[in-house]
Design an enzyme around this catalytic site. Structure first.
Site, mmCIF file in Angstrom:
data_model
loop_
_atom_site.group_PDB
_atom_site.id
_atom_site.type_symbol
_atom_site.label_atom_id
_atom_site.label_comp_id
_atom_site.label_asym_id
_atom_site.label_seq_id
_atom_site.Cartn_x
_atom_site.Cartn_y
_atom_site.Cartn_z
ATOM 1 N N HIS A 1 -6.542 8.737 -7.994
ATOM 2 C CA HIS A 1 -5.200 9.160 -7.545
ATOM 3 C C HIS A 1 -5.185 10.568 -7.567
ATOM 4 O O HIS A 1 -4.454 11.289 -8.492
ATOM 5 C CB HIS A 1 -4.000 8.497 -8.458
ATOM 6 C CG HIS A 1 -2.612 8.569 -7.875
ATOM 7 N ND1 HIS A 1 -1.644 7.475 -7.787
ATOM 8 C CD2 HIS A 1 -1.872 9.770 -7.456
ATOM 9 C CE1 HIS A 1 -0.453 7.958 -7.490
ATOM 10 N NE2 HIS A 1 -0.632 9.314 -7.132
ATOM 11 N N ASN B 1 3.460 2.338 -0.358
ATOM 12 C CA ASN B 1 3.945 3.196 -1.114
ATOM 13 C C ASN B 1 5.144 3.730 -0.195
ATOM 14 O O ASN B 1 4.679 4.292 1.034
ATOM 15 C CB ASN B 1 3.311 4.555 -1.518
ATOM 16 C CG ASN B 1 2.324 4.138 -2.768
ATOM 17 O OD1 ASN B 1 2.144 2.916 -3.214
ATOM 18 N ND2 ASN B 1 1.457 4.921 -3.041
ATOM 19 N N GLU C 1 -3.281 6.594 -1.434
ATOM 20 C CA GLU C 1 -2.898 7.315 -0.292
ATOM 21 C C GLU C 1 -3.651 8.095 0.482
ATOM 22 O O GLU C 1 -3.606 9.684 0.061
ATOM 23 C CB GLU C 1 -1.630 8.058 -0.643
ATOM 24 C CG GLU C 1 -0.297 7.568 -1.415
ATOM 25 C CD GLU C 1 0.754 8.157 -1.508
ATOM 26 O OE1 GLU C 1 0.846 9.362 -1.613
ATOM 27 O OE2 GLU C 1 1.888 7.531 -1.675
ATOM 28 N N TYR D 1 8.964 5.672 0.913
ATOM 29 C CA TYR D 1 9.804 6.433 0.577
ATOM 30 C C TYR D 1 10.873 6.465 1.509
ATOM 31 O O TYR D 1 12.125 6.519 1.071
ATOM 32 C CB TYR D 1 9.674 7.898 -0.218
ATOM 33 C CG TYR D 1 8.738 7.709 -1.501
ATOM 34 C CD1 TYR D 1 9.339 7.391 -2.804
ATOM 35 C CD2 TYR D 1 7.399 7.391 -1.452
ATOM 36 C CE1 TYR D 1 8.577 7.378 -3.837
ATOM 37 C CE2 TYR D 1 6.456 7.383 -2.720
ATOM 38 C CZ TYR D 1 7.211 7.193 -3.588
ATOM 39 O OH TYR D 1 6.425 7.115 -4.895
ATOM 40 N N ARG E 1 0.972 -0.357 -13.038
ATOM 41 C CA ARG E 1 -0.053 0.566 -12.399
ATOM 42 C C ARG E 1 -0.245 1.819 -12.701
ATOM 43 O O ARG E 1 0.738 2.346 -12.753
ATOM 44 C CB ARG E 1 0.308 0.387 -10.900
ATOM 45 C CG ARG E 1 -0.483 1.147 -9.813
ATOM 46 C CD ARG E 1 -0.023 1.304 -8.434
ATOM 47 N NE ARG E 1 -0.899 2.028 -7.669
ATOM 48 C CZ ARG E 1 -0.465 3.259 -7.039
ATOM 49 N NH1 ARG E 1 0.566 3.368 -7.123
ATOM 50 N NH2 ARG E 1 -1.368 3.933 -6.278
ATOM 51 N N GLU F 1 4.622 1.575 -4.792
ATOM 52 C CA GLU F 1 5.421 2.479 -5.100
ATOM 53 C C GLU F 1 6.962 2.588 -4.348
ATOM 54 O O GLU F 1 6.616 2.341 -3.030
ATOM 55 C CB GLU F 1 4.897 4.051 -4.982
ATOM 56 C CG GLU F 1 3.710 4.394 -5.861
ATOM 57 C CD GLU F 1 3.203 5.957 -5.578
ATOM 58 O OE1 GLU F 1 4.009 6.514 -4.771
ATOM 59 O OE2 GLU F 1 1.925 5.959 -5.973
HETATM 60 C C1 PNW Z 1 3.344 9.616 -3.636
HETATM 61 N N1 PNW Z 1 4.829 12.684 2.090
HETATM 62 O O1 PNW Z 1 3.225 10.983 -3.215
HETATM 63 C C2 PNW Z 1 2.506 9.715 -4.729
HETATM 64 O O2 PNW Z 1 1.467 8.468 -4.859
HETATM 65 C C3 PNW Z 1 3.052 9.801 -6.066
HETATM 66 O O3 PNW Z 1 2.127 10.340 -6.843
HETATM 67 C C4 PNW Z 1 4.140 10.930 -5.810
HETATM 68 O O4 PNW Z 1 4.516 11.193 -7.245
HETATM 69 C C5 PNW Z 1 5.425 10.067 -5.206
HETATM 70 O O5 PNW Z 1 4.761 9.698 -4.065
HETATM 71 C C6 PNW Z 1 6.550 10.771 -4.951
HETATM 72 O O6 PNW Z 1 6.434 11.945 -4.441
HETATM 73 C C7 PNW Z 1 3.752 11.297 -1.772
HETATM 74 O O7 PNW Z 1 4.869 13.945 2.043
HETATM 75 C C8 PNW Z 1 3.694 12.778 -1.587
HETATM 76 O O8 PNW Z 1 4.799 11.884 2.837
HETATM 77 C C9 PNW Z 1 4.222 13.042 -0.333
HETATM 78 C C10 PNW Z 1 4.352 12.150 0.729
HETATM 79 C C11 PNW Z 1 4.105 10.895 0.680
HETATM 80 C C12 PNW Z 1 4.022 10.451 -0.856
#
Ligand code: PNW
Length: 470
Positions: free
Chosen positions: A127, A307, A172, A309, A83, A373
């Site tokens: 993006h 995505n 996002e 995290y 991707r 992601e």
């Molecule tokens: C994503 N938050 O960003 C992006 O899609 C990527 O480009 C980035 O490198 C990756 O996650 C890691 O950060 C985010 O604060 C940035 O919730 C911030 C947040 C979530 C996703």
């Protein structure tokens, strides 16, 4: 952790897609090559004080010149899917008007190289790197920008559509709208709640209009990629069955509406949650939502890219002012959880991913889900021994393994999971954090641009070969 997240075989359905992800501004560099114009991220990164250490994407991983080597590396790692995103200001420097064929040539070569390596491209049209010219005309606070995205999508499809079947419109919209126009920690660095809410609507309109353009041109599979998290209280994070007070339940509902339902309900159901409309009404009003917009947004979308995290942890806290990234969250505290953290200081909670996927597939059964992601930044160390250089990133491998097990648990629970893409293939420009945060499964030595697969990459190659954890 529950035992299903720590042990046992976890084999995925046949046809499950395995790969890794990147984004144009984070890896390409070549900021002034072949007619590329500045994007909002060039402007932002070149403004002192916005990005850690004054880092910019001017050179990044120099992927623009090294793409053939990078594709070779992907092949060696056994990736089946890749991707990547397309730089709008490379392809259409002003975001409107003439297409720059030399910009498209790059993606043409990349797609051919991937085909030669047997790797399926997943193309994200946009993006975050909005052409600066469009920002100067209002950026995403202007509905014009949504129409410009559709035109741009059509131009990219015309060049790559014969070889690319999987298209994502946006990456996002929540992060772009609320960190770009609300808290201002991302480009374009604006800080106004009403602008952020307007931008969010225009992103959705852009998704709808671009989807219509792609569909009319014959695109096969169209995806919206969102950042998504389960919204939980600290007590629920520790014990999913925890009872909530009425005030905590209301806090959870409000934040879930802003983060998840604001994006998914218009696209998949053709309506906004009442809660979101109430918040928009109190911040600049509803005039920017025109008759017919929701019909334009509610287009058949084949996949939602997730995505993930970390979970979003909140609780009721009377008197708390709204967080700048979250208009309408008065009386809510964004809290932490007692869990180990990554180098981003993000808590590691793999059960959050299974919980999220199971919930989304129950609430939106009509759409397939793909993890587009997932990954982690850690303090990597390059070591040297008789066999060469290594990055023994056991922390990252553990992060990825536990989250893969969470995806597998969601599959077992009936979620319609189509694939998993690691963030990221390469260490890269981590937005406001610059190059100081490394998410790659491949280490990049920025002084020499040498790539070194970390132990996690070698582990991931085995996972792909076995279609899971054997
Ligand atoms: C994503 N938050 O960003 C992006 O899609 C990527 O480009 C980035 O490198 C990756 O996650 C890691 O950060 C985010 O604060 C940035 O919730 C911030 C947040 C979530 C996703």
């Amino acid at each position: 952790l529950p035992s299903y997240l720590t042990e046992g075989r976890a084999v995925f359905p046949e046809g499950f897609v395995w790969g890794a992800a990147t984004a144009s501004y984070q890896i390409e560099g070549a900021a002034r090559d072949d007619g590329r114009a500045p994007s909002v991220w060039d402007t932002f990164a070149r403004t002192p004080g916005k990005v850690a250490f004054g880092h910019t994407g001017d050179v990044a991983c120099d992927h623009y010149h090294r793409y053939a080597d990078d594709v070779r590396l992907m092949r060696e790692l056994g990736l089946r899917a890749y991707r990547f995103s397309i730089s709008w200001p490379r392809v259409q420097p002003d975001g409107t008007g003439p297409i720059n064929p030399r910009g498209l040539d790059f993606y043409d070569r990349l797609v051919d190289e991937l085909a030669g390596a047997g790797i399926t491209p997943y193309v994200t049209l946009y993006h975050w790197d909005l052409p600066q010219t469009l920002e100067d005309r209002g950026g995403w606070t202007s509905r014009e920008t949504a129409h410009r995205l559709a035109d741009y999508a059509e131009a990219v499809y015309a060049r790559l559509g014969d070889r690319v079947s999987n298209w994502a419109t946006l990456n996002e919209p929540w992060v772009q709208a609320f960190l770009g126009y609300g808290s201002g920690i991302h480009a374009p660095g604006r800080t106004d709640a009403a602008s952020a809410l307007r931008a969010a609507h225009h992103f959705l309109l852009g998704h709808g209009l671009a989807t219509q353009a792609l569909r009319a041109a014959g695109a096969q599979e169209i995806m919206l990629v969102i950042n998504s998290s389960p919204v939980v209280t600290p007590a629920q994070s520790a014990d999913p069955a925890a009872e909530l007070s009425e005030a905590d339940a209301e806090a959870v509902h409000r934040v879930d509406c802003l983060l998840n339902k604001q994006m998914l309900d218009p696209v998949l159901r053709g309506s906004y949650p009442e809660e979101v409309l109430r918040i928009v009404e109190r911040h600049g009003g509803l005039d920017h939502i025109h008759d017919g917009d929701l019909a334009d947004i509610h287009q058949r979308t084949d996949l939602i890219g997730i995505n993930y995290y970390n979970p979003c942890v909140v609780r009721s806290s009377p008197g708390e002012p709204a967080n700048p990234a979250w208009p309408g969250t008065e009386d809510i505290l964004f809290d932490g959880v007692d869990a180990p953290k990554t180098a981003m200081d993000w808590p590691i909670v793999p059960t959050g991913l299974s919980r999220l996927l199971v919930r989304l597939s129950a609430d939106y059964p009509e759409v397939g889900l793909m993890v587009t992601e997932n990954g982690a930044a850690f303090e990597d160390v390059v070591t040297k021994d008789a066999t060469g250089e290594h990055v023994h990133d056991t922390d990252r491998t553990a992060y990825l393994e536990s989250h893969l097990r969470a995806v597998h648990a969601a599959v077992e629970a009936g979620a319609d999971m189509r694939g998993y893409l690691v963030w990221s293939l390469l260490d890269n420009f981590e937005w406001a954090e610059g190059y100081n945060r490394r998410f790659g499964i491949v280490h990049v030595d920025y002084a020499t641009q040498r790539r070194l697969p970390k132990d996690s990459a070698l582990w991931y190659r085995g996972v792909i070969r076995e279609n899971g954890l054997a």
